[in-house]
Design a protein around this motif. Structure first.
Motif: not given
Ligand SMILES: [Mg+2]
Ligand SMILES: Nc1ncnc2c1ncn2[C@@H]1O[C@H](COP(=O)(O)OP(=O)(O)OP(=O)(O)O)[C@@H](O)[C@H]1O
Lengths: 251, 399
Positions: A43, A87, A172-173
């Protein structure tokens, strides 16, 4: 498209280095997956590329479309085509989703010297893309991300991406917290944006996402550095063996 | 009240009248003795050119919305510039409202100096807003005082807009008395966009009859010094008042609101919501007092004030006070102060929205709760636009 060379990043108000000489090269048309243990700096990498405050680059460089990325304001990076799907998408009470999206799109167009869209033109684009992602009109009427479930937030990020049509998408995720059906919808949304002019960096913990968004390259990020790169089979290998090998190596 | 020995220049100009001493509790944040740093002599006749008046009237963002318009220029009623209602449910009489002796400095000053005012009487339901615009033209520094009265008859309803704008150096003293009859409804919207050199002092006295509904909103953004007092008296049961306000201040602007909500009878509801934005070295103050008298059982009174500081040198002070003599009541207050959420700002900017626009969106979002008090859609939209462009506008003015 993106060239990160030997990047060192520390926290601005703490003596702690998070990225330790990270190198990553992404060409137009490619999809790169980044995997790695919790806290390895995935991240942080995405934030530094997007221009978030709180980090200090102590070495190396990052270039985007040939220009010094780290020199640009976050909004300039966005106008140039960089997009980060967070995220943890941020809730902004009081700012209406539609107005936010419209101002964002038109600010980018203005910065690029393109004609701003009228409200009807904009509405048509949003409605069409929202429908494809299964986002209800009711959600669009609410304030940005406010009261959205975890999965809805992720979907809303992809909607923003679909409307803004960036050339470099960093996810991000985006798959975390999605149910199986939502995962497919989101992956379809991402795949719809795949093109020879566009590149993607997909950060994920799960090989499953990569069944839907098939990457050209998979990288392992550990302790602030890419410690191994390979093809999509590397993701399967990680799924089977975990990160033990890399964390031990780095330590 | 008369604590001072040496008179300030302003006081000398006021025939020896004294300005409130900062040792008075209500005035501790706003020391008029130093803030009024030059004389503003009263009763100075100024001739205004019609083209100046016309130009200044164009600054009124609500001009297109109002149907009836009452224009005051330099404290005097300007019939030519006004568009009076053609009779019917709105009656406008040129008349100075009566004012008894008080110990309120702003009222006392007004009693001494106000020359003209109007009485607006609303006798049934009016959809189109009625507007009173106060224009000050650029001339020598002086005090401009007006005093008005608004009466909403039993069961009648109206939207009344009150605008204060101008250019040059002057001191406004504006007093307004508002009375709502039984079941009456008033939406009152005040916009203070005076000249940046001006001082704005105001006092509103509002009385609500049984079942009356008041929606009151004040946007404070123009004058270098602003002090607004308001008293709301519940005189009939089951009345409902919402008093909201917003400051948009920059430079060295100073704004202080002192509200007193007096629940004298049972079953009334009061809400106060103030959302104040201060940039640079601006200072905002909110003093809100809710009194619940012994007979005022089942009172529901809540108050909140929030400051948004856009710079490290800006300041917000809040002083909520509850004075409760009844036992069966629901009352509460809350005050906060903070700066822009950097995560919000980054999120907006990461989508391509430049910093000033992103901040403006967050400012508009912050004040939105106060602006929601305005029932009239067009008025709310115009003032929201004012809030959205305020940051960029005032930064440009400074440059
Ligand atoms: Mg992360
Ligand atoms: N602003 C910050 N303040 C303090 N620590 C931070 C900050 N940003 C990152 N870190 C630390 O840096 C390390 C890397 O964090 P980062 O969020 O980049 O990890 P990640 O690889 O994304 O992890 P995850 O898989 O759990 O999302 C962590 O130890 C984290 O606690």
């Amino acid at each position: 498209m993106l060239e990160v060379k030997d990047l060192y990043v520390k926290l601005a108000d703490e003596d702690r280095t998070i990225l330790n000489g990270l190198t990553l090269k992404v060409k137009a048309g490619e999809v790169h997956a980044i995997m790695g243990p919790n806290g390895s700096g995935k991240s942080t990498l995405s934030y530094v590329l997007a221009g978030r405050e709180g980090y200090e680059v102590t070495g190396g460089e990052a270039r985007f479309k040939g220009e010094d990325l780290l020199d640009m304001a976050p909004d300039q990076r966005a106008a140039k085509g960089l997009f980060l799907a967070f995220q943890y998408p941020i809730e902004i009470p009081g700012v209406a989703t539609m107005q936010f999206l419209k101002v964002a799109l038109n600010s980018q167009r203005k910065a690029r010297g393109e004609k701003e869209l009228t409200t009807p033109e904009f509405m048509r684009i949003v409605k069409e893309r929202a429908a494809r992602l299964g986002i209800s009109q009711d959600m669009l009427k609410r304030a940005v991300n406010v009261g959205f479930s975890g999965g809805e937030k992720k979907r809303a990020e992809i909607l923003q991406m679909a409307v803004l049509e960036p050339s470099l998408c960093i996810l991000d995720e985006t798959d975390s917290g999605l149910d199986i059906d939502a995962l497919r919808v989101v992956a379809d949304g991402v795949n719809a944006l795949r093109s020879p002019e566009r590149a993607m960096v997909v950060i994920t913990h799960y090989q499953r996402l990569l069944d839907y968004i098939v990457p050209d390259f998979v990288h392992v990020l550990s302790q602030g550095r890419i410690v191994k790169s390979g093809g999509k089979e590397l993701a399967l290998e990680l799924e089977a063996k975990g990160y033990a090998e890399f964390t031990r190596e780095a330590a | 009240m008369n604590v001072a020995v040496n008179k300030t220049p302003a006081e000398l100009a006021y025939d020896g009248m004294l300005l409130p001493h900062p040792r008075l509790e209500d005035w501790k944040w706003t020391n008029l003795r130093t803030l009024i740093d030059r004389p503003y002599p009263p009763r100075i006749a100024v001739t205004a050119l019609p083209r100046d008046v016309e130009r200044l009237l164009k600054r009124d963002p609500l001009a297109m919305i109002a149907h009836a318009r009452i224009v005051f220029v330099n404290g005097l009623f300007d019939k030519a510039a006004s568009a009076l209602p053609a009779g019917g449910a709105v009656k406008v009489t040129q008349q100075l409202a009566p004012l008894d002796n008080t110990d309120e400095p702003v009222l006392e000053m007004n009693r001494a100096f106000a020359g003209e005012g109007v009485h607006i009487e609303i006798t049934s339901n009016i959809d189109a807003p009625v507007e009173i615009v106060h224009v000050a033209t650029d001339a020598e520094a002086r005090t401009i005082a007006t005093r008005h009265r608004i009466t909403i008859a039993d069961g009648a309803s109206a939207t009344v807009l009150e605008i204060h704008l101008g250019e040059g150096d002057y001191l406004t003293n504006s007093v307004i008395d508002v009375a709502l009859g039984a079941g009456a409804k008033l939406d009152r919207v005040k916009l203070e966009i005076e000249s940046r050199d001006a001082i704005h002092l105001a006092h509103a006295r509002i009385t609500l009859g049984r079942d009356a509904v008041l929606r009151d909103f004040t946007l404070t953004s123009g004058a270098r010094v602003n002090r607004q007092n308001a008293t709301v008296n519940f005189a009939g049961e089951k009345a409902d008042a919402k008093i909201a306000g917003s400051y948009l201040l920059s430079g060295k602007q100073h704004a202080d609101t002192r509200l007193v909500i007096d629940h004298q009878v049972p079953k009334c509801t009061s809400r106060e919501i103030f959302k104040c934005v201060m940039d640079e070295k601006a200072r905002g103050i909110f003093q809100g007092k809710v009194i619940v008298q012994r007979d005022a059982q089942k009172t529901d009174g809540k108050q909140s004030s929030h400051g948004l500081l856009l710079s490290e040198t800006a300041e917000f002070d809040a002083k909520p006070e509850l004075e409760i003599y009844a036992d069966d009541v629901v009352c509460g207050h809350g005050a906060t102060s903070g700066d822009i959420d950097h995560n919000h700002l980054f999120y907006l900017r990461s989508r391509g929205i430049p910093e000033p626009e992103a901040k403006s969106m967050l400012i508009a979002a912050f004040v939105g709760e106060a602006f929601d008090t305005i029932s009239h859609d067009d008025v709310r939209e115009q003032l929201t636009r004012f809030a959205e462009t305020w940051l960029v506008d005032h930064k440009e003015t400074v440059r």
